[in-house]
Design a protein around this motif. Structure first.
Motif, PDB file in Angstrom:
ATOM      1  N   GLU A 168      15.714  23.384-126.015  1.00 44.67           N
ATOM      2  CA  GLU A 168      15.463  24.817-126.388  1.00 44.67           C
ATOM      3  C   GLU A 168      14.894  24.705-127.934  1.00 44.67           C
ATOM      4  O   GLU A 168      14.141  25.475-128.250  1.00 44.67           O
ATOM      5  CB  GLU A 168      16.746  25.645-126.375  1.00 44.67           C
ATOM      6  CG  GLU A 168      16.556  27.151-126.466  1.00 44.67           C
ATOM      7  CD  GLU A 168      15.394  27.736-125.386  1.00 44.67           C
ATOM      8  OE1 GLU A 168      15.136  28.786-125.901  1.00 44.67           O
ATOM      9  OE2 GLU A 168      15.103  26.988-124.472  1.00 44.67           O
TER      10      GLU A 168
ATOM     11  N   SER B 146       6.114  28.705-122.924  1.00 49.75           N
ATOM     12  CA  SER B 146       6.679  29.440-121.834  1.00 49.75           C
ATOM     13  C   SER B 146       6.452  28.348-120.540  1.00 49.75           C
ATOM     14  O   SER B 146       7.270  28.561-119.514  1.00 49.75           O
ATOM     15  CB  SER B 146       5.889  30.619-121.574  1.00 49.75           C
ATOM     16  OG  SER B 146       4.416  30.431-121.293  1.00 49.75           O
TER      17      SER B 146
ATOM     18  N   ALA C 110      10.313  26.326-120.285  1.00 47.57           N
ATOM     19  CA  ALA C 110      11.632  27.059-120.597  1.00 47.57           C
ATOM     20  C   ALA C 110      12.732  26.384-119.746  1.00 47.57           C
ATOM     21  O   ALA C 110      12.489  25.103-119.020  1.00 47.57           O
ATOM     22  CB  ALA C 110      11.451  28.366-120.039  1.00 47.57           C
TER      23      ALA C 110
END
Length: 336
Positions: free
Chosen positions: A104, A237, A240
């Motif tokens: 992340e 994206s 993720a």
């Protein structure tokens, strides 16, 4: 769209580039989780490093594609060392926390406005697969096959990427098959079962874990590279948290610690995931509605595939936790 189109669409997706990418990522995760018992919850980080190395070096800095692929693999090696050095001597929980946090953190950094000129922010990098496209020998019209009365087909470049990707996946499966039957592979499986016993025999458990993390991470980077080359784009994206969870799903469906488990899992998962999407889309469309509006609207249909797949996975974990082709004795997490 007919019901035959639903079936053909599901088959095309099951064999398509996306399934191939997740298959390669799951092969790397199989080394970590299936054979060594390492709880890597950040496979997306290794994929990201590989994909962005290619996208960034080719488009931003104008480097050669093949040099960029090499850099991506080396960057994944460095990432594995950074994650493994402080965590592999500790319990598996710490590796899980470190990897999911790293994935992340890297995603947020690459998508930040500060590095927009280098990595494209939230839009990412695109238009860097020209050298790959130049190698495509498939005719521009694409490829189609008539099997049992129904026709499946793919665009020219998609089919070329599929050939390269699935060929790479099968090569990696062969490599894993040979490695896991070598003394090195047997040590990895012993570490999964009881690392204290392996340590008592004089083996350097830390070193073997690090080798496993590096090898699986580099294979994950290959998946990220293939993802970028297949879509000609890499964006935050695309990597993720659900990327890692889908990779785990693929591995667990096929069976962890099984050489062909990731291949079978990728085919099955993407066939049913996309087949369910097409099924509910058609079942709620005005021309062929078989589900009453009082039960489900067309807007709700897109969510049903995840709901049904979630229920199926719950049942699979309850009644066959080792996966469809797995062996319960090979599970990295037991009932203790």
């Amino acid at each position: 769209m007919t019901w035959l189109d639903v079936l053909t669409g599901a088959i095309e997706q099951a064999l398509g580039p996306t399934a191939m990418i997740y298959c390669i990522a799951a092969i790397g995760l199989n080394i970590h989780f299936g054979y060594t018992g390492l709880l890597n919850f950040g496979q997306a980080a290794f994929m990201m490093v590989g994909g962005y190395a290619v996208g960034g070096l080719v488009q931003t800095w104008g480097q050669n594609l093949w040099l960029s692929i090499l850099v991506g693999l080396l960057a994944s090696l460095v990432l594995a060392l950074i994650l493994g050095v402080p965590t592999l001597r500790l319990r598996a929980d710490y590796l899980a926390i470190a990897t999911i946090a790293a994935a992340e953190a890297i995603r947020q950094i690459l998508g930040s406005a500060t590095l927009n000129d280098q990595f494209g922010g939230q839009d990412g990098r695109y238009g860097f697969a020209d050298q790959m496209k130049e190698l495509n020998p498939i005719a521009p019209g694409g490829v189609s096959f008539n099997i049992g009365g129904f026709e499946i087909g793919w665009r020219s470049y998609d089919f070329f990427v599929m050939l390269v990707g699935w060929g790479l996946a099968l090569f990696l499966c062969l490599l894993i098959f040979l490695l896991m039957r070598s003394p090195w592979g047997r040590v990895l499986k012993s570490i999964r079962e009881d690392e204290d016993a392996v340590r008592s025999l004089g083996k350097n458990v830390y070193s073997y874990k690090m080798q496993s993390l590096v090898l699986g991470g580099m294979i994950g980077a290959m998946a990220g590279i293939m993802s970028g080359l297949a879509t000609d784009n890499v964006a935050p994206s695309d990597f993720a948290t659900d990327t890692t969870f889908f990779t785990y799903t693929v591995l667990l469906i096929g069976g962890a610690a099984r050489v062909m488990g990731p291949v079978a899992g990728a085919l099955i998962f993407w066939f049913f995931l996309n087949g369910l999407d097409l099924f509910f889309d058609k079942a709620t469309s005005s021309g062929s509605r078989i589900i009453p509006t009082s039960i489900m609207t067309a807007d709700q249909a897109s969510l049903m595939r995840l709901i049904v797949m979630g229920l199926v996975l719950m049942l699979l974990m309850i009644f066959r936790p080792q996966g469809i082709f797995g062996d319960r004795r090979e599970l990295a997490i037991d009932d203790r």
